[in-house]
Write a protein that holds these residues in place. Sequence first.
Motif, PDB file in Angstrom:
ATOM      1  N   ARG A  29      33.605  51.099  33.293  1.00 50.92           N
ATOM      2  CA  ARG A  29      34.967  50.585  33.242  1.00 50.92           C
ATOM      3  C   ARG A  29      35.277  49.811  34.522  1.00 50.92           C
ATOM      4  N   GLY A  30      35.896  48.696  34.327  1.00 55.00           N
ATOM      5  CA  GLY A  30      36.273  47.901  35.490  1.00 55.00           C
ATOM      6  C   GLY A  30      35.143  47.092  36.055  1.00 55.00           C
ATOM      7  N   ALA A  31      34.013  46.973  35.316  1.00 52.37           N
ATOM      8  CA  ALA A  31      32.870  46.235  35.851  1.00 52.37           C
ATOM      9  C   ALA A  31      33.185  44.751  35.904  1.00 52.37           C
ATOM     10  N   ASP A  32      32.407  44.028  36.745  1.00 52.19           N
ATOM     11  CA  ASP A  32      32.584  42.583  36.870  1.00 52.19           C
ATOM     12  C   ASP A  32      32.141  41.904  35.590  1.00 52.19           C
ATOM     13  N   ARG A  33      32.720  40.758  35.378  1.00 53.98           N
ATOM     14  CA  ARG A  33      32.310  39.944  34.243  1.00 53.98           C
ATOM     15  C   ARG A  33      31.654  38.683  34.763  1.00 53.98           C
ATOM     16  N   GLY A  34      30.623  38.158  34.046  1.00 49.41           N
ATOM     17  CA  GLY A  34      29.988  36.919  34.437  1.00 49.41           C
ATOM     18  C   GLY A  34      28.534  37.126  34.776  1.00 49.41           C
ATOM     19  N   VAL A 281      30.540  52.271  25.098  1.00 47.22           N
ATOM     20  CA  VAL A 281      30.387  50.813  25.108  1.00 47.22           C
ATOM     21  C   VAL A 281      29.188  50.480  25.987  1.00 47.22           C
ATOM     22  N   TYR A 282      28.168  49.896  25.380  1.00 46.07           N
ATOM     23  CA  TYR A 282      26.954  49.552  26.122  1.00 46.07           C
ATOM     24  C   TYR A 282      26.793  48.039  26.113  1.00 46.07           C
ATOM     25  N   ALA A 283      26.767  47.448  27.310  1.00 52.28           N
ATOM     26  CA  ALA A 283      26.558  46.007  27.460  1.00 52.28           C
ATOM     27  C   ALA A 283      25.157  45.772  27.984  1.00 52.28           C
ATOM     28  N   ASP A 284      24.432  44.946  27.296  1.00 51.18           N
ATOM     29  CA  ASP A 284      23.058  44.655  27.694  1.00 51.18           C
ATOM     30  C   ASP A 284      23.044  44.050  29.091  1.00 51.18           C
ATOM     31  N   PRO A 285      22.334  44.686  30.051  1.00 51.56           N
ATOM     32  CA  PRO A 285      22.353  44.184  31.426  1.00 51.56           C
ATOM     33  C   PRO A 285      21.600  42.872  31.598  1.00 51.56           C
ATOM     34  N   GLU A 286      20.762  42.491  30.621  1.00 53.29           N
ATOM     35  CA  GLU A 286      20.016  41.239  30.728  1.00 53.29           C
ATOM     36  C   GLU A 286      20.811  40.052  30.197  1.00 53.29           C
ATOM     37  N   ARG A 289      27.910  38.940  30.856  1.00 52.25           N
ATOM     38  CA  ARG A 289      28.992  39.826  30.451  1.00 52.25           C
ATOM     39  C   ARG A 289      30.023  39.056  29.632  1.00 52.25           C
ATOM     40  N   VAL A 290      30.458  39.659  28.524  1.00 56.23           N
ATOM     41  CA  VAL A 290      31.430  39.005  27.653  1.00 56.23           C
ATOM     42  C   VAL A 290      32.753  39.770  27.620  1.00 56.23           C
ATOM     43  N   LEU A 291      32.838  40.914  28.284  1.00 63.27           N
ATOM     44  CA  LEU A 291      34.089  41.682  28.369  1.00 63.27           C
ATOM     45  C   LEU A 291      34.489  41.822  29.828  1.00 63.27           C
ATOM     46  N   ASP A 292      35.704  41.422  30.146  1.00 57.49           N
ATOM     47  CA  ASP A 292      36.167  41.623  31.516  1.00 57.49           C
ATOM     48  C   ASP A 292      36.690  43.053  31.656  1.00 57.49           C
ATOM     49  N   ALA A 293      37.130  43.411  32.863  1.00 55.66           N
ATOM     50  CA  ALA A 293      37.547  44.789  33.134  1.00 55.66           C
ATOM     51  C   ALA A 293      38.720  45.202  32.261  1.00 55.66           C
ATOM     52  N   ARG A 294      39.677  44.299  32.095  1.00 55.72           N
ATOM     53  CA  ARG A 294      40.845  44.649  31.287  1.00 55.72           C
ATOM     54  C   ARG A 294      40.460  44.891  29.832  1.00 55.72           C
ATOM     55  N   GLN A 295      39.615  43.995  29.292  1.00 58.08           N
ATOM     56  CA  GLN A 295      39.196  44.144  27.902  1.00 58.08           C
ATOM     57  C   GLN A 295      38.377  45.414  27.701  1.00 58.08           C
ATOM     58  N   HIS A 394      32.746  34.058  23.147  1.00 57.82           N
ATOM     59  CA  HIS A 394      32.973  34.166  21.701  1.00 57.82           C
ATOM     60  C   HIS A 394      34.205  34.999  21.368  1.00 57.82           C
ATOM     61  N   LEU A 395      35.098  35.152  22.350  1.00 55.75           N
ATOM     62  CA  LEU A 395      36.330  35.937  22.170  1.00 55.75           C
ATOM     63  C   LEU A 395      36.025  37.340  21.659  1.00 55.75           C
ATOM     64  N   LEU A 396      34.903  37.896  22.110  1.00 56.39           N
ATOM     65  CA  LEU A 396      34.509  39.219  21.622  1.00 56.39           C
ATOM     66  C   LEU A 396      35.511  40.301  22.018  1.00 56.39           C
ATOM     67  N   GLY A 397      36.116  40.186  23.214  1.00 52.07           N
ATOM     68  CA  GLY A 397      37.106  41.184  23.613  1.00 52.07           C
ATOM     69  C   GLY A 397      38.273  41.222  22.650  1.00 52.07           C
ATOM     70  N   GLU A 398      38.806  40.065  22.310  1.00 54.16           N
ATOM     71  CA  GLU A 398      39.930  39.971  21.371  1.00 54.16           C
ATOM     72  C   GLU A 398      39.528  40.449  19.984  1.00 54.16           C
ATOM     73  N   ARG A 399      38.350  40.059  19.522  1.00 52.10           N
ATOM     74  CA  ARG A 399      37.905  40.411  18.168  1.00 52.10           C
ATOM     75  C   ARG A 399      37.565  41.895  18.051  1.00 52.10           C
ATOM     76  N   LEU A 400      36.992  42.498  19.103  1.00 51.18           N
ATOM     77  CA  LEU A 400      36.729  43.938  19.061  1.00 51.18           C
ATOM     78  C   LEU A 400      38.039  44.727  19.032  1.00 51.18           C
ATOM     79  N   ASP A 401      39.059  44.224  19.702  1.00 45.19           N
ATOM     80  CA  ASP A 401      40.360  44.897  19.651  1.00 45.19           C
ATOM     81  C   ASP A 401      40.922  44.830  18.223  1.00 45.19           C
ATOM     82  N   ARG A 402      40.777  43.691  17.567  1.00 44.99           N
ATOM     83  CA  ARG A 402      41.207  43.572  16.172  1.00 44.99           C
ATOM     84  C   ARG A 402      40.381  44.478  15.263  1.00 44.99           C
ATOM     85  N   LEU A 403      39.098  44.647  15.588  1.00 41.85           N
ATOM     86  CA  LEU A 403      38.254  45.542  14.806  1.00 41.85           C
ATOM     87  C   LEU A 403      38.770  46.978  14.876  1.00 41.85           C
TER      88      LEU A 403
END
Length: 663
Positions: A29-34, A281-286, A289-295, A394-403
Amino acid sequence: MPAVFATATPAHATDTTPDTRASTAAPARGADRGPDTQAAYLADRLRENPVHVTDQLPREVPRSTAPDFARLAKRTGVPTYVLVLPMMSSTEGDQLLGAVHDRLGRDGLYVLIEGTDVARATAYGVRAPAESAVTVTVYELAYDAGALASFERFVEVIAQGEKKAAARAEAARETYRDNEPAEAYIGPSDRRNQSFLTGILLTGVPLSILLLAAYARRGRTGKPALRLIVPGLALLSAAAIALTAPVVFDETRSSAARPPTPAEMSARVERVAAGLKQDPVYADPESPRVLDARQLDRLHERIRDFRRSDGGGPVYVSLVPQTPESESAGDADLFAAAVHAKVGEDGVYVVADPDDGTIDVLNHGLRLDSSHLSFDLPDSLTLGDSRADEADDHLLGERLDRLMTFLDETPRTDRPQSEPAPAAAPRAADEHTLPALYSTDFWPGLIVGAFAALLLTGVAAGATWIIRGLLRRRSPVPESFDRMPFTAPTAPSTSYLRRTAYNELIALSAEFDPEDHARDRERLDAALLLVGGDPGRARRPGMDPTTLVAVIVLARAGRAALTGRPSKLCCGVNPLHGPAEHRHHVRVTAEGNRRRLLPVCAPCHDTAVAEPGGIPDRLLKLPDPALGNTRLPYYDITDSPLTAVPDGIGRLVDRVRGAAGVH
């Protein structure tokens, strides 16, 4: 040897066990994005081992190839760091190498291999023709050469130095600007074509030999020993094709991919499962990042709320790319099922691909209406829309929230439901193995080969008939005496007899020298008596077949004498066979055993000895006008000069002269 390789331990170079460090490196949680987080992870891997091979491409580049990359990298002459990763966008790749170098803090040659190609390379603090080497690998190698072959060519160019590398890159551009190099491997369709061709040849060639030989020998009766040559040749050709085809078509694999071990095939699933046991929530480290800390915080909160809701439960989100080279062959359902089995807990498993932005949702064991999840999820959520396509994340943060909202609203069921088990992915050991040559389309090829042999024989027969007809019409040169017994018909047409009689008379007249061959003049004179002294009359209507045959026999007897083969006899089985050497009792009827002493040519003599019943079919039969043109053996036709043929050429000459009143 560059110092970077001197410090690498053997364990680093050969370790192919699943890498569970990624689970701890995945952003909490709160990890950097990019790209910085991705670069930091990859820099840590290169700090441990200058070659990092991802566990996401086991079907094409298994992790066991790392020592091979390391061995090749030593040939560059400079510290070399190699990253083998899934395909990514050009912008991401260009930024990644610089970010990894900054994080690692070591100068050297940094190489990014995406899938099976050397995609990018940059030299930091060292002299190396990186750009030229990449250009050479792109132009000189076939697209299916494989990652190791691509890197080997890259290293080869690096070792040549800047000047030679630049010249080679320019030459590669000019040579392969319009024509790509030939493929290094064949595919299953190519192997089916090879099998089909082998089948065609295996039946087509031997059968063609048998059929063409039978056509060439029609009407002939050869010696028994000669009859074995053609079948033996056909059998030999079949054996040669069967033994040669596997040597010519010796390919066994459809790509350069090395078969992965079971541990390599399960490494990524174990890595993701270990991460999900620590964090839902597992984000591939390779991957970027597509989710920022807030998302990410928002997603964790929604997952906790769903778990506490009525009929809810755990939700596991895997932000992992799905590629055809992965253990699940790009099948998100299969990947989710494998992760579920490793995590060992029921729940909703979400697979979100950070590369293409697709989202797959699968229910494993919760009281959720699975059909609602399967059929009612909007495409804008699972596939994205135009805005999602244009966005880097790909707006994954917004779309996962809708999911999560969709899951909250999904109808509950009385009993837990689960997705049906997905079909298994192709076995990695067999995926790049070509079918056996004698399989697949080989069997249809056998049938087509047989039809092709029949067609070829028919075409050859038709072409021979046409060519012979044209030659006969254009040239008066008659056939040789050796071929006559094999080409002469037993029931000739009137047009054939006219043409042959004219050709024979013209040939004899052209060769005849009255001063040197006065004794043989009587044969030519007798033949001319039959046509009224005009050879051209033989071609015109009005002459009956028996007279035309008599003209042919007399003309051929004269030609035989002129060519040094004088004979007083003509073949009594078929006078069109030409001169005979001796007489023989032969069977002249198909029924019964009626025999007659007749002069015979060599082939007819062989038939009379080896197959007496074959002589009646070789008899010359001509139409008898007195019987309504019914065909009879030539010697049975009344009022015909041919009745004298069995008694010799001299009797035939006398019969013709007598009928003409010449003494």
